[in-house]
Write an enzyme that holds these catalytic residues in place. Sequence first.
Site, mmCIF file in Angstrom:
data_model
loop_
_atom_site.group_PDB
_atom_site.id
_atom_site.type_symbol
_atom_site.label_atom_id
_atom_site.label_comp_id
_atom_site.label_asym_id
_atom_site.label_seq_id
_atom_site.Cartn_x
_atom_site.Cartn_y
_atom_site.Cartn_z
ATOM 1 N N TYR A 1 0.832 -1.197 0.000
ATOM 2 C CA TYR A 1 0.000 0.000 0.000
ATOM 3 C C TYR A 1 0.862 1.239 0.000
ATOM 4 C CZ TYR A 1 1.016 1.453 4.765
ATOM 5 O OH TYR A 1 1.660 1.912 5.891
ATOM 6 N N ARG B 1 7.380 4.115 -5.132
ATOM 7 C CA ARG B 1 7.511 3.213 -3.987
ATOM 8 C C ARG B 1 6.543 2.041 -4.063
ATOM 9 N NH1 ARG B 1 7.382 5.689 1.862
ATOM 10 N NH2 ARG B 1 5.301 6.293 1.174
ATOM 11 N N ARG C 1 -8.591 -19.635 -1.079
ATOM 12 C CA ARG C 1 -7.556 -19.559 -0.049
ATOM 13 C C ARG C 1 -6.542 -20.683 -0.215
ATOM 14 N NH1 ARG C 1 -5.627 -20.896 4.801
ATOM 15 N NH2 ARG C 1 -5.080 -19.230 6.241
ATOM 16 N N HIS D 1 -1.944 -20.898 0.473
ATOM 17 C CA HIS D 1 -0.743 -20.105 0.709
ATOM 18 C C HIS D 1 0.053 -19.807 -0.563
ATOM 19 C CE1 HIS D 1 -1.587 -21.121 4.872
ATOM 20 N NE2 HIS D 1 -0.726 -20.166 5.228
ATOM 21 N N LYS E 1 -2.578 -15.654 16.647
ATOM 22 C CA LYS E 1 -2.686 -16.003 15.234
ATOM 23 C C LYS E 1 -3.507 -14.922 14.532
ATOM 24 C CE LYS E 1 -3.332 -19.875 12.263
ATOM 25 N NZ LYS E 1 -2.583 -21.080 12.148
#
Length: 156
Positions: A33, A52, A100, A102, A145
């Site tokens: 961001y 950036r 979902r 990884h 977590k």
Amino acid sequence: MKNIAYYNGKTAPIEEMMVPMNDRACYFGDGVYDATCVVNHVPMAFDDHIDRIYRSAKLIDIEIPMEKAEMKALLQGLVDQVEGDVLFLYWQVTRGVGMRGHAYRFAGGTPSLWVWVKPDMLDPMDRSYKAITMEDTRYFHCDIKTINLLPAVIYT
């Protein structure tokens, strides 16, 4: 307009914008961001911020699907739609939308672009401010977590 949000080509007031639950930002924090203050519809250090975000995206293997000039024009167009002398411009690029998992291969094909612009107030520069210092305890909480799993997905 009092504020505006943008997500992958759709615009609406911030309060009405919807983002898919399976955008990787939602469960992995998988993105980058940037943000800047806007005065009289001129984003501060705009080119530096654009450079950036592209540099940051490249460092985590996200290829932003538009040229810098196109992104800058899109952001400026959104800024121009919001009323006010002082605004806050925030934007992020995520790895995209997908089920979902990884590994990057679950991300789908195209990164997502989120943007919002809203009125803001600059703090007066001619007054004193107090600083509060505290111990940095973030790394003592490895038992919590959180949903930001970027370290777990960055090189899988």
